[in-house]
Write a protein that holds these residues in place. Structure first.
Motif, PDB file in Angstrom:
ATOM      1  N   MET A   1      47.359  90.608 -60.315  1.00 55.79           N
ATOM      2  CA  MET A   1      46.701  91.764 -59.142  1.00 55.79           C
ATOM      3  C   MET A   1      46.001  90.599 -58.253  1.00 55.79           C
ATOM      4  SD  MET A   1      47.219  95.442 -59.637  1.00 55.79           S
ATOM      5  CE  MET A   1      46.337  96.496 -59.016  1.00 55.79           C
ATOM      6  N   ALA A   2      45.757  91.278 -57.282  1.00 54.49           N
ATOM      7  CA  ALA A   2      44.737  90.778 -56.610  1.00 54.49           C
ATOM      8  C   ALA A   2      44.442  91.756 -56.132  1.00 54.49           C
ATOM      9  CB  ALA A   2      45.228  90.162 -55.207  1.00 54.49           C
ATOM     10  N   SER A   3      42.757  91.502 -55.837  1.00 58.21           N
ATOM     11  CA  SER A   3      42.037  93.480 -56.113  1.00 58.21           C
ATOM     12  C   SER A   3      42.000  93.145 -54.578  1.00 58.21           C
ATOM     13  CB  SER A   3      40.626  92.875 -57.331  1.00 58.21           C
ATOM     14  OG  SER A   3      40.096  91.990 -56.114  1.00 58.21           O
ATOM     15  N   ASP A   4      41.381  94.513 -54.142  1.00 55.04           N
ATOM     16  CA  ASP A   4      41.198  94.175 -52.089  1.00 55.04           C
ATOM     17  C   ASP A   4      39.518  93.677 -52.300  1.00 55.04           C
ATOM     18  OD1 ASP A   4      43.235  96.194 -52.317  1.00 55.04           O
ATOM     19  OD2 ASP A   4      42.542  97.842 -52.145  1.00 55.04           O
ATOM     20  N   TRP A   5      39.574  93.585 -50.610  1.00 58.01           N
ATOM     21  CA  TRP A   5      38.020  92.533 -50.334  1.00 58.01           C
ATOM     22  C   TRP A   5      37.419  94.024 -50.392  1.00 58.01           C
ATOM     23  CZ3 TRP A   5      36.252  87.956 -49.322  1.00 58.01           C
ATOM     24  CH2 TRP A   5      38.249  86.493 -48.913  1.00 58.01           C
ATOM     25  N   GLN A   6      36.217  93.897 -50.768  1.00 59.58           N
ATOM     26  CA  GLN A   6      34.968  94.644 -50.216  1.00 59.58           C
ATOM     27  C   GLN A   6      34.212  94.000 -49.676  1.00 59.58           C
ATOM     28  OE1 GLN A   6      32.589  95.074 -54.086  1.00 59.58           O
ATOM     29  NE2 GLN A   6      30.855  96.740 -53.008  1.00 59.58           N
ATOM     30  N   THR A   7      33.598  95.681 -48.263  1.00 65.96           N
ATOM     31  CA  THR A   7      32.622  94.656 -47.682  1.00 65.96           C
ATOM     32  C   THR A   7      31.486  95.568 -47.919  1.00 65.96           C
ATOM     33  OG1 THR A   7      34.508  94.945 -45.812  1.00 65.96           O
ATOM     34  CG2 THR A   7      32.416  95.451 -45.048  1.00 65.96           C
ATOM     35  N   VAL A   8      30.269  94.448 -47.626  1.00 66.03           N
ATOM     36  CA  VAL A   8      28.784  94.979 -47.879  1.00 66.03           C
ATOM     37  C   VAL A   8      28.102  94.881 -46.942  1.00 66.03           C
ATOM     38  CG1 VAL A   8      26.620  93.968 -49.097  1.00 66.03           C
ATOM     39  CG2 VAL A   8      28.403  94.045 -49.809  1.00 66.03           C
ATOM     40  N   ARG A   9      27.284  95.852 -45.601  1.00 64.58           N
ATOM     41  CA  ARG A   9      26.466  95.508 -44.663  1.00 64.58           C
ATOM     42  C   ARG A   9      25.274  95.097 -44.876  1.00 64.58           C
ATOM     43  NH1 ARG A   9      29.495  97.590 -40.011  1.00 64.58           N
ATOM     44  NH2 ARG A   9      28.264  98.314 -39.083  1.00 64.58           N
ATOM     45  N   VAL A  10      24.469  94.835 -44.264  1.00 66.68           N
ATOM     46  CA  VAL A  10      23.314  94.404 -43.894  1.00 66.68           C
ATOM     47  C   VAL A  10      22.567  94.473 -43.069  1.00 66.68           C
ATOM     48  CG1 VAL A  10      21.124  93.026 -44.788  1.00 66.68           C
ATOM     49  CG2 VAL A  10      23.322  92.958 -46.181  1.00 66.68           C
ATOM     50  N   PHE A  11      21.706  95.762 -42.843  1.00 66.19           N
ATOM     51  CA  PHE A  11      20.715  96.453 -41.591  1.00 66.19           C
ATOM     52  C   PHE A  11      19.643  95.616 -41.309  1.00 66.19           C
ATOM     53  CE2 PHE A  11      18.466  98.311 -38.688  1.00 66.19           C
ATOM     54  CZ  PHE A  11      19.523  98.871 -37.334  1.00 66.19           C
ATOM     55  N   ILE A  12      19.482  94.439 -40.880  1.00 65.65           N
ATOM     56  CA  ILE A  12      18.259  93.971 -40.051  1.00 65.65           C
ATOM     57  C   ILE A  12      17.267  94.212 -39.242  1.00 65.65           C
ATOM     58  CG2 ILE A  12      17.381  91.876 -39.745  1.00 65.65           C
ATOM     59  CD1 ILE A  12      20.027  90.604 -40.037  1.00 65.65           C
ATOM     60  N   SER A  13      15.895  94.844 -39.773  1.00 67.31           N
ATOM     61  CA  SER A  13      15.463  95.191 -38.642  1.00 67.31           C
ATOM     62  C   SER A  13      13.540  94.706 -38.358  1.00 67.31           C
ATOM     63  CB  SER A  13      14.844  97.171 -39.130  1.00 67.31           C
ATOM     64  OG  SER A  13      13.880  97.024 -38.799  1.00 67.31           O
ATOM     65  N   SER A  14      13.482  94.411 -37.569  1.00 67.61           N
ATOM     66  CA  SER A  14      11.776  93.607 -37.901  1.00 67.61           C
ATOM     67  C   SER A  14      11.566  93.953 -36.065  1.00 67.61           C
ATOM     68  CB  SER A  14      12.042  92.364 -37.307  1.00 67.61           C
ATOM     69  OG  SER A  14      12.541  91.703 -36.732  1.00 67.61           O
ATOM     70  N   THR A  15      10.730  93.866 -35.147  1.00 71.16           N
ATOM     71  CA  THR A  15       9.989  93.588 -33.835  1.00 71.16           C
ATOM     72  C   THR A  15      10.865  92.510 -33.877  1.00 71.16           C
ATOM     73  OG1 THR A  15       8.094  92.244 -34.665  1.00 71.16           O
ATOM     74  CG2 THR A  15       7.865  94.722 -34.070  1.00 71.16           C
ATOM     75  N   PHE A  16      11.419  92.318 -32.075  1.00 74.04           N
ATOM     76  CA  PHE A  16      12.090  91.302 -32.180  1.00 74.04           C
ATOM     77  C   PHE A  16      11.731  89.833 -31.395  1.00 74.04           C
ATOM     78  CE2 PHE A  16      14.483  95.098 -30.713  1.00 74.04           C
ATOM     79  CZ  PHE A  16      15.835  95.137 -31.929  1.00 74.04           C
ATOM     80  N   ARG A  17      10.219  89.922 -31.628  1.00 76.21           N
ATOM     81  CA  ARG A  17       9.791  88.635 -30.567  1.00 76.21           C
ATOM     82  C   ARG A  17       9.180  88.129 -31.771  1.00 76.21           C
ATOM     83  NH1 ARG A  17       6.236  90.215 -25.035  1.00 76.21           N
ATOM     84  NH2 ARG A  17       6.789  87.930 -25.006  1.00 76.21           N
ATOM     85  N   ASP A  18       8.205  88.584 -32.094  1.00 79.63           N
ATOM     86  CA  ASP A  18       7.324  88.094 -33.716  1.00 79.63           C
ATOM     87  C   ASP A  18       8.064  87.641 -34.570  1.00 79.63           C
ATOM     88  OD1 ASP A  18       7.000  90.191 -34.307  1.00 79.63           O
ATOM     89  OD2 ASP A  18       5.304  90.779 -34.614  1.00 79.63           O
ATOM     90  N   MET A  19       9.523  88.153 -35.346  1.00 77.81           N
ATOM     91  CA  MET A  19       9.549  87.619 -35.720  1.00 77.81           C
ATOM     92  C   MET A  19      11.264  86.858 -35.718  1.00 77.81           C
ATOM     93  SD  MET A  19       8.734  87.950 -38.524  1.00 77.81           S
ATOM     94  CE  MET A  19       7.888  89.470 -39.529  1.00 77.81           C
ATOM     95  N   HIS A  20      11.446  86.280 -34.694  1.00 77.72           N
ATOM     96  CA  HIS A  20      12.646  85.412 -33.489  1.00 77.72           C
ATOM     97  C   HIS A  20      12.723  84.370 -35.421  1.00 77.72           C
ATOM     98  CE1 HIS A  20      15.868  83.863 -31.055  1.00 77.72           C
ATOM     99  NE2 HIS A  20      15.372  82.682 -31.226  1.00 77.72           N
TER     100      HIS A  20
END
Length: 92
Positions: A1-20
């Motif tokens: 029996m195949a199990s369902d897929w699980q979704t994991v979401r990762v939010f990335i936060s930083s200042t944009f210019r100095d962590m590009h």
């Protein structure tokens, strides 16, 4: 029996210019490798990176806050020595 897929979401936060470079490395190198490792376990990894900005409508309707809540407990905050500020003589 195949199990369902699980979704994991990762939010990335930083200042944009100095962590590009760090954000680029995560999106282009780390997350693809992690997705490959998670696939046999039927886990789908989604990275949420709002570096391109949001609309006024999204901000006014709390859609950004909802994105962060949907990623719980995976919030990745990148902090650097120049967090949120560039010195006047910094060559960009």
């Amino acid at each position: 029996m195949a199990s369902d897929w699980q979704t994991v979401r990762v939010f990335i936060s930083s200042t944009f210019r100095d962590m590009h470079s760090e954000r680029y490395w995560l999106v282009k190198r780390v997350f693809p490798a992690l997705r490959e490792r998670l696939e046999p376990h039927r886990i789908h990894l989604v990275d949420i990176d709002l570096q391109w900005g949001i609309t006024d409508e999204q901000a006014n309707n709390d859609q950004v806050v909802d994105q962060i809540k949907d990623c719980r407990p995976f919030f990745l905050g990148l902090l650097g020595g120049r967090y949120g500020w560039f010195p006047p003589d910094y060559a960009q």
